[in-house]
Motif scaffolding. Structure first.
Motif, mmCIF file in Angstrom:
data_model
loop_
_atom_site.group_PDB
_atom_site.id
_atom_site.type_symbol
_atom_site.label_atom_id
_atom_site.label_comp_id
_atom_site.label_asym_id
_atom_site.label_seq_id
_atom_site.Cartn_x
_atom_site.Cartn_y
_atom_site.Cartn_z
ATOM 1 N N THR A 111 0.829 -1.206 0.000
ATOM 2 C CA THR A 111 0.000 0.000 0.000
ATOM 3 C C THR A 111 0.861 1.254 0.000
ATOM 4 O OG1 THR A 111 -0.208 -0.179 2.407
ATOM 5 C CG2 THR A 111 -1.992 -1.096 1.078
ATOM 6 N N ALA A 112 2.057 1.186 0.578
ATOM 7 C CA ALA A 112 3.008 2.301 0.527
ATOM 8 C C ALA A 112 3.883 2.137 -0.705
ATOM 9 C CB ALA A 112 3.866 2.314 1.794
ATOM 10 N N ASP A 113 4.494 3.222 -1.142
ATOM 11 C CA ASP A 113 5.391 3.144 -2.295
ATOM 12 C C ASP A 113 6.587 2.267 -1.983
ATOM 13 O OD1 ASP A 113 3.876 4.777 -3.911
ATOM 14 O OD2 ASP A 113 4.879 6.609 -3.264
ATOM 15 N N HIS A 132 -2.917 -15.021 5.607
ATOM 16 C CA HIS A 132 -3.792 -14.303 6.539
ATOM 17 C C HIS A 132 -3.983 -12.887 5.992
ATOM 18 C CE1 HIS A 132 -5.617 -12.754 10.127
ATOM 19 N NE2 HIS A 132 -5.481 -13.921 10.746
ATOM 20 N N ILE A 133 -5.153 -12.636 5.428
ATOM 21 C CA ILE A 133 -5.420 -11.379 4.727
ATOM 22 C C ILE A 133 -5.395 -10.180 5.673
ATOM 23 C CG2 ILE A 133 -7.169 -10.088 3.434
ATOM 24 C CD1 ILE A 133 -7.874 -12.679 2.023
ATOM 25 N N GLU A 134 -6.017 -10.298 6.832
ATOM 26 C CA GLU A 134 -6.059 -9.161 7.757
ATOM 27 C C GLU A 134 -4.665 -8.820 8.273
ATOM 28 O OE1 GLU A 134 -7.312 -5.880 9.444
ATOM 29 O OE2 GLU A 134 -8.552 -7.128 8.142
ATOM 30 N N ASN A 135 -3.863 -9.826 8.590
ATOM 31 C CA ASN A 135 -2.484 -9.559 9.010
ATOM 32 C C ASN A 135 -1.730 -8.832 7.900
ATOM 33 O OD1 ASN A 135 -3.004 -10.925 11.373
ATOM 34 N ND2 ASN A 135 -1.762 -12.706 10.879
ATOM 35 N N ALA A 136 -1.924 -9.279 6.674
ATOM 36 C CA ALA A 136 -1.243 -8.646 5.542
ATOM 37 C C ALA A 136 -1.639 -7.171 5.418
ATOM 38 C CB ALA A 136 -1.554 -9.400 4.252
ATOM 39 N N ARG A 137 -2.909 -6.891 5.586
ATOM 40 C CA ARG A 137 -3.359 -5.490 5.508
ATOM 41 C C ARG A 137 -2.699 -4.652 6.598
ATOM 42 N NH1 ARG A 137 -9.191 -7.474 4.206
ATOM 43 N NH2 ARG A 137 -9.056 -7.506 1.942
ATOM 44 N N GLU A 138 -2.569 -5.233 7.788
ATOM 45 C CA GLU A 138 -1.895 -4.525 8.886
ATOM 46 C C GLU A 138 -0.419 -4.283 8.559
ATOM 47 O OE1 GLU A 138 -2.528 -6.710 12.493
ATOM 48 O OE2 GLU A 138 -4.701 -6.416 12.430
ATOM 49 N N HIS A 139 0.152 -5.121 7.693
ATOM 50 C CA HIS A 139 1.547 -4.979 7.260
ATOM 51 C C HIS A 139 1.660 -4.122 6.001
ATOM 52 C CE1 HIS A 139 3.626 -8.208 9.722
ATOM 53 N NE2 HIS A 139 2.348 -8.355 10.047
ATOM 54 N N GLY A 140 0.537 -3.537 5.551
ATOM 55 C CA GLY A 140 0.579 -2.687 4.362
ATOM 56 C C GLY A 140 0.715 -3.468 3.071
ATOM 57 N N VAL A 141 0.213 -4.703 3.079
ATOM 58 C CA VAL A 141 0.367 -5.595 1.926
ATOM 59 C C VAL A 141 -1.004 -6.086 1.479
ATOM 60 C CG1 VAL A 141 1.338 -7.791 1.154
ATOM 61 C CG2 VAL A 141 2.644 -6.351 2.708
ATOM 62 N N ASP A 142 -1.172 -6.198 0.177
ATOM 63 C CA ASP A 142 -2.399 -6.733 -0.407
ATOM 64 C C ASP A 142 -2.002 -7.801 -1.421
ATOM 65 O OD1 ASP A 142 -5.153 -6.915 -0.864
ATOM 66 O OD2 ASP A 142 -5.047 -5.493 -2.525
ATOM 67 N N PHE A 143 -2.771 -8.885 -1.466
ATOM 68 C CA PHE A 143 -2.481 -9.985 -2.387
ATOM 69 C C PHE A 143 -3.418 -9.936 -3.578
ATOM 70 C CE2 PHE A 143 -1.391 -11.702 1.855
ATOM 71 C CZ PHE A 143 -0.036 -11.868 1.661
ATOM 72 N N ARG A 144 -2.893 -10.206 -4.738
ATOM 73 C CA ARG A 144 -3.723 -10.327 -5.932
ATOM 74 C C ARG A 144 -4.526 -11.615 -5.846
ATOM 75 N NH1 ARG A 144 0.866 -8.452 -10.246
ATOM 76 N NH2 ARG A 144 1.142 -6.392 -9.327
ATOM 77 N N SER A 145 -5.676 -11.615 -6.462
ATOM 78 C CA SER A 145 -6.579 -12.761 -6.383
ATOM 79 C C SER A 145 -5.961 -14.044 -6.933
ATOM 80 C CB SER A 145 -7.892 -12.457 -7.102
ATOM 81 O OG SER A 145 -7.656 -12.232 -8.471
#
Length: 179
Positions: free
Chosen positions: A51-53, A156-169
């Motif tokens: 999510t960050a550059d 773990h999607i929520e953990n990833a979001r907390e780490h500023g990371v998003d996964f492609r489908s």
């Protein structure tokens, strides 16, 4: 699975072929397992968005506790479409500064450091990948598991979001489990 990009299929095929060869002595098995994990880590980078550059000079992967994974990652020419061709692999000790890395791989035997590592990784938008049971429950993003002599992974999607990371489908489609 025919809708998956050929690059992901290639990475996963390499990983599965390596797993199929696990009828070798124990030391050979470990080396092949490490190769599979390194292939997965390389492949994950194709299907992760921060999510960050990201740093313009490439991805930095920190490795805690596995010289073999570090060696195998460094040996593979990892190229990121739309990003610099440079992927740097660095050795990380549990007390090191993590602010300059993008991905942290944590090998077995470092459970006592998980809490501190996860806190720091959340602060710096670092994708975390671990191989020990309970890694996701401790705040990790991706956990390797072995099922029927095959290395797979859980996300773990929520953990990833907390780490500023998003996964492609496409990556989520091939995960063993999504939490």
């Amino acid at each position: 699975m025919s809708h998956l990009p050929s690059r992901l299929l290639s990475v996963l095929a390499s990983a599965f072929v390596a797993c199929a060869c696990l009828i070798t002595p124990a030391s050979g098995q470990l080396m092949q397992i490490d190769e599979v994990k390194a292939n997965y880590i390389s492949g994950f980078l194709q299907y992760v968005n921060w999510t960050a550059d990201q740093a313009a000079d490439g991805i930095v992967i920190g490795v805690v506790g596995s010289k073999e994974i570090e060696r195998r990652l460094a040996a593979g020419a990892i190229k990121q479409p739309g990003r610099s061709d440079v992927v740097q692999i660095v050795t990380i000790d549990p007390g090191d500064d993590l602010s300059a890395i993008d991905v942290l791989y944590v090998a077995k035997g470092h459970k006592s450091s998980w809490s501190r590592l996860m806190k720091t990784c959340r602060e710096h938008d670092i994708l975390t990948i671990g191989e020990e049971e309970g890694f996701l429950s401790a705040g990790g993003c991706i956990e390797f598991v072995t099922r029927r002599n095959t290395i797979r992974f859980m996300i773990h999607i929520e953990n990833a979001r907390e780490h500023g990371v998003d996964f492609r489908s496409k990556l989520l489609d091939v995960a063993l489990e999504i939490r």
